[in-house]
Design an enzyme around this catalytic site. Structure first.
Site, PDB file in Angstrom:
ATOM      1  N   ALA A  64       0.803  -1.236   0.000  1.00 41.04           N
ATOM      2  CA  ALA A  64       0.000   0.000   0.000  1.00 41.04           C
ATOM      3  C   ALA A  64       0.832   1.281   0.000  1.00 41.04           C
ATOM      4  CB  ALA A  64      -1.012   0.046   1.149  1.00 41.04           C
ATOM      5  N   ALA A  65       2.158   1.173  -0.102  1.00 39.13           N
ATOM      6  CA  ALA A  65       2.973   2.401  -0.188  1.00 39.13           C
ATOM      7  C   ALA A  65       2.621   3.166  -1.464  1.00 39.13           C
ATOM      8  CB  ALA A  65       4.450   2.063  -0.155  1.00 39.13           C
ATOM      9  N   GLY A  66       2.482   2.431  -2.569  1.00 36.62           N
ATOM     10  CA  GLY A  66       2.126   3.076  -3.839  1.00 36.62           C
ATOM     11  C   GLY A  66       0.732   3.700  -3.767  1.00 36.62           C
ATOM     12  N   ASP A  67      -0.193   3.006  -3.113  1.00 35.39           N
ATOM     13  CA  ASP A  67      -1.557   3.548  -2.975  1.00 35.39           C
ATOM     14  C   ASP A  67      -1.534   4.827  -2.133  1.00 35.39           C
ATOM     15  OD1 ASP A  67      -2.558   1.317  -4.364  1.00 35.39           O
ATOM     16  OD2 ASP A  67      -2.635   0.140  -2.514  1.00 35.39           O
TER      17      ASP A  67
HETATM   18  O1  RIB Z   1      -1.552  -2.223  -3.366  1.00 36.56           O
HETATM   19  C1  RIB Z   1      -1.654  -3.130  -2.302  1.00 36.56           C
HETATM   20  C2  RIB Z   1      -2.909  -3.955  -2.441  1.00 36.56           C
HETATM   21  O2  RIB Z   1      -2.790  -4.814  -3.555  1.00 36.56           O
HETATM   22  C3  RIB Z   1      -3.185  -4.888  -1.274  1.00 36.56           C
HETATM   23  O3  RIB Z   1      -3.898  -4.273  -0.237  1.00 36.56           O
HETATM   24  C4  RIB Z   1      -3.930  -6.045  -1.925  1.00 36.56           C
HETATM   25  O4  RIB Z   1      -5.274  -6.123  -1.574  1.00 36.56           O
HETATM   26  C5  RIB Z   1      -3.761  -5.832  -3.430  1.00 36.56           C
HETATM   27  O5  RIB Z   1      -4.909  -5.359  -3.994  1.00 36.56           O
END
Ligand code: RIB
Length: 312
Positions: A255-258
């Site tokens: 989730a760093a990219g998110d």
């Molecule tokens: O970007 C990370 C996410 O990729 C995780 O939370 C997982 O669910 C996948 O979708």
């Protein structure tokens, strides 16, 4: 009226195992810790946008989950972070999406997703979201939804005057028609290589200008190339900007990219310049890698401001 930002995409429950090293194909390794955590690239970006905007923007999630406990938990978690989940509809035909994630001692991961209900987010859902997109500064998309849904969403969001951001993850080759509907394309190193038709691999900062120019030539209005701990590089055909990454102890990069994407979009939606938005996004992403799990790792705005006040 508060400005708004919407995310159209996936919600997953993540099943996370920590292990000293990731297994090779056909190999079994013994891990040392297991937990579940709310995830999904779409939901992570909505959660991050809500935490990082801290009430300055209305954040709306559009997605699909199953009629099950995971769906309820994921919606409740997003609502607690401050996102509006009235656009997340449950379906009877599929279960909530899940992701199986292994995290190694250096915080690197490998992920397999079972999309479940995420695969049922449709073009009709995008059409129904038209009024939501109309009020948004940014609409964020990823590739854990059907391609025709992403394409329809990009087109409708643009029609309604929102800027579109596409996280091309999971990585795949994309056509020019789709990429020309993207205002901000945000690949990481492997995704950038795959978009350009090469083998996945690392990119050094000195290569970033050439890679970003090649990606820009594929059609998006601007490219933000995410280089992990090395930072991020912006190119829009005229302006080139590099923001170095922040050195932190990495525990889990999930989730760093998110978090980066949401941070950049929030800052831009608030009217900040590109340089400031890159710095805010890199700071938020750096904090997220110091913690385990997807949504549990996403910092608040106050944490990011505090972190950045101690860095150049
Ligand atoms: O970007 C990370 C996410 O990729 C995780 O939370 C997982 O669910 C996948 O979708």
């Amino acid at each position: 009226m508060r400005r708004a930002l919407a995310v159209a995409g996936s919600l997953n429950m993540d099943f996370v195992v920590s292990t000293a090293r990731l297994p090779a194909p056909g190999e079994t390794v013994t891990g040392h810790n297991f937990h579940t955590a709310p995830g999904g690239k779409g939901a992570n970006q909505a959660c991050a946008a809500a935490r990082l905007s801290a009430g300055r923007l209305a954040v709306r999630m559009i997605g699909r989950c199953g009629y099950d406990a995971f769906g309820d938990q994921l919606k409740a978690g997003l609502a607690a972070a401050g996102a509006d989940v009235s656009g997340v509809h449950a379906v009877r035909a599929a279960a909530t999406g899940v992701a199986m994630i292994e995290v190694d001692a250096e915080g690197r991961n490998s992920i397999v997703i079972a999309p479940g209900a995420n695969a049922m987010l449709s073009e009709a859902d995008m059409e129904q979201s038209r009024p939501v997109f109309r009020g948004c500064s940014f609409v964020l998309f990823q590739l854990e939804s059907p391609m025709e849904t992403v394409a329809a969403g990009l087109e409708i969001a643009r029609d309604e005057g929102a800027e579109t951001m596409l996280d091309p993850a999971p990585a795949r080759v994309l056509g020019g028609e789709l990429l020309r509907m993207v205002d901000v394309l945000t690949p990481n190193e492997s995704e950038a290589r795959i978009l350009l038709g090469s083998e996945p691999g690392e990119i050094e900062p000195k290569e970033a200008p050439e890679v970003a120019r090649a990606l820009h030539a594929l059609g998006p209005r601007a490219v933000v190339l995410k280089l992990g701990h090395q930072g991020a590089f912006f190119f829009d055909g005229t302006v080139e900007l590099f923001q170095p990454g922040y050195l932190v102890d990495s525990v889990d990069s999930t989730a760093a990219g998110d978090t980066f994407n949401a941070g950049f979009a929030v800052a831009r939606a608030e009217g900040k310049g590109v340089a400031e938005a890159l710095r805010f996004a890199c700071g938020a992403a750096a904090i997220s890698v110091t913690r385990s799990g997807a949504q549990p790792s996403i910092p608040s705005r106050a944490e990011v401001e505090n972190f950045l006040s101690t860095r150049a």
